[in-house]
Design an enzyme around this catalytic site. Sequence first.
Site, PDB file in Angstrom:
ATOM      1  N   ASP A 297       0.865  -1.177   0.000  1.00  0.00           N
ATOM      2  CA  ASP A 297       0.000   0.000   0.000  1.00  0.00           C
ATOM      3  C   ASP A 297       0.904   1.231   0.000  1.00  0.00           C
ATOM      4  O   ASP A 297       2.128   1.139   0.133  1.00  0.00           O
ATOM      5  CB  ASP A 297      -0.989  -0.023   1.182  1.00  0.00           C
ATOM      6  CG  ASP A 297      -2.216   0.846   0.883  1.00  0.00           C
ATOM      7  OD1 ASP A 297      -2.152   1.685  -0.045  1.00  0.00           O
ATOM      8  OD2 ASP A 297      -3.244   0.707   1.560  1.00  0.00           O
TER       9      ASP A 297
HETATM   10  C1  NOJ Z   1      -3.990   3.947   0.071  1.00  0.00           C
HETATM   11  C2  NOJ Z   1      -5.178   3.034   0.128  1.00  0.00           C
HETATM   12  O1  NOJ Z   1      -5.181   2.295   1.336  1.00  0.00           O
HETATM   13  C3  NOJ Z   1      -5.245   2.073  -1.040  1.00  0.00           C
HETATM   14  O2  NOJ Z   1      -6.432   1.344  -0.960  1.00  0.00           O
HETATM   15  C4  NOJ Z   1      -5.123   2.829  -2.321  1.00  0.00           C
HETATM   16  O3  NOJ Z   1      -5.287   1.968  -3.413  1.00  0.00           O
HETATM   17  C5  NOJ Z   1      -3.768   3.517  -2.333  1.00  0.00           C
HETATM   18  N1  NOJ Z   1      -3.714   4.464  -1.252  1.00  0.00           N
HETATM   19  C6  NOJ Z   1      -3.472   4.219  -3.645  1.00  0.00           C
HETATM   20  O4  NOJ Z   1      -4.187   5.381  -3.739  1.00  0.00           O
END
Ligand code: NOJ
Length: 766
Positions: A297
Amino acid sequence: MRIIKKLSFVLSTVVIISCSQKVLQPKLALVSKNNLETRVDSVLKLMTLEEKIGQLNQYNGFWEITGPTPKEGQAAKKYADLKNGLVGSMLNVKGVKDVRALQKIAVEETRLGIPLIFGFDVIHGYKTISPIPLAEAASWDLSEIKKSAAVAAEEAASVGLNWTFAPMVDIARDARWGRVMEGAGEDPFLGSQIAIARVQGFQGEDLKARNTVLACAKHFAGYGFAESGRDYNTVDIGESTLQNIVFPPFKAALDSGVRTFMNSFNELNGIPATGNKFLQRDILKKEWQFDGFVVSDWGSINEMIAHGYAKDSKHAAEIAINAGSDMDMESSAYVEHLAVLVKEGKVKESLIDDAARRILRVKFELGLFDNPYLYCDENYEKETIGKPAFQEAVLEMAKKSIVLLKNDKELLPLKKSGLKIVVIGALANDKTSPLGSWRIAADDDTAVSLVEGLQQYKGNKLSYVKGADVAVGRTQFVWETKINTTDKSGFAEAITAAKGADVVIMNLGEHGLQSGEGRSRTEIGLPGVQQELLEEIYKVNQNIVLVLNNGRPLAIPWADANIPAIVEAWQLGTQSGNAIAQVLYGDYNPSGKLPMTFPRNVGQVPIYYNYKNTGRPELPEADSVFWSHYIDQENTPLYPFGYGLSYSKFEYSNLELSQNSFAGDGLINVSVTVKNTGKYRGKEVVQLYIRDLFASVTRPVKELKGFEMIELQPNESKKVSFVINKKSIEFFTANSKWEAEAGDFKVFVGGSSAQTLESNFQYLNN
Ligand code: NOJ
């Protein structure tokens, strides 16, 4: 600052495009076409260690952000890395023009010309926004959900994207957690079915097709169990919950062919998911044989330092790659440290090869090596974005997502003429809030508001008064500290207007930006002064239809006790107002059922239907306090999982089992008769639950095991049948295996998890 970055990038882009007019020829298009693995290997063989690590590196586009703002000066470094073949993927790049410009650098200016994969959070639509995923889940309509994902994929692919970071398949039981809006709710069975539908919708039959994108099952794992519902918080859950509740939707996504997984921000039982070998290597890659790739993430590799699990970024990179995180989103830890770590012998080069191979494999599957610009056609982009078929699809999805929570006095559906209707509430006139918080490519003010939807019905006299705002101010990624307004200056006008109305439609709830990532709440009632507004209006006119907009279950006990009609309309996307109006006027008979329990108050949270019985489930003797309960509130929820009314009435009878026991691979047929005793044609989701009465690991009081949507004319009856077999009763047992244990079971069939007919059966052996 962001503007400067954007400008500098745009300038460099212009320079590149103007001095690079040669015919585009991906340098690796001619590699062996024999079979996929040979092609992947033939590319891998040409790569230096640094280039392989480059494939593992994902950078954010230069100006859009969906996480903490990158450090200053990063744009130039990222840009240089891109030219040097040290980037494998980018996220948050919007539109064919920018995708093409960046792809061109990768394909034409790097030594090997390996194309990039472009990822984006197409969570519930790109520009044409469908309902938030929790709302879609409320439809229980798998083919409509699949279609909605397919629409999102087609639109996203038309702007040059090849990968969506969806579906989020995290099971969630805590309404305080802002991200419950992004998942399918609290149940692993429903969650698994929806995961399959969404993966199939996004990926379609052919990843090379121009209207499909890669899906990503996220967040592996346990993210939905953040303590106290506070986003990013610690997760501490036992093996039984992990295996029986958290894993099933991920496994279902995998079995339906999902090609990427994202790990998660949380620690799980002391180990951050990003550095968790058990999750990524033992379960996902070994036991489940996943051969796609895992992306971290946003910045979660470096966040292992703050977790107290890595001493610095280099250590974090070592832990993450060893644990099986293949691609680094926005930490730069891999690109900065992995080569040194390999040279020092702390990371085996074979692990880098494995991660790079997984990423290259998926690039081949997408067809990017055959044509890196497959997705880059500006005319097609223009023709595709927002096209009428998409609008129709998101409208259908939106209508089916609405849940009728209460309809006393048959206030609904509304008569089409002769009524004086007053609409109250800031949300009713808001054309942005229905888009929700995950709508980074959609423009503000592009949703149909409720007022606009109601205006389509010309037979009644309609007027609108705001009454009160929901929140003080908003921006997409920064939230004002004072989110709730205290301004009541609009009350008087609303009260006067309500006095003379036949029906008052009050559109209250959360703004679209009050749920989503980083937006946990400790109060889950109506934000700001809306509760007060509702009570003031009720004093002068009781014919109120309350239309709720929210990204999570809300606690609304006063409304439930007093307001005659309540409609759960979530955040329904671009066609929101039209969908709600059609339901209020009966042009669509509501058919949604809650995918998540609605509590009576926040103190009951986490509350879910598939709870454990405990050793003290009932009052042992009159007035005893020694049982599992609260002294100030009932245990039961306000609205249970699976609940939702219709303008029709459905009666359940004749629950029949073909036999009362089965053994081995045998089965029992369960049937029930459902009759529409109401005046309207309507749809009903018939639900089947079981209870395993004793087992090697305690089992929930109810578990959903099947559902079917039927449609009945007034007075029509239908016999609905389900099958119970070994698979229906399997769980992760004390032997640490998925098995069926012999024993006694109950079976329940009904229109919600609370209202069911009941019978018994036995499983004799395995
Ligand atoms: C953080 C989020 O937790 C995730 O779900 C998302 O895809 C990413 N950021 C990218 O924006």
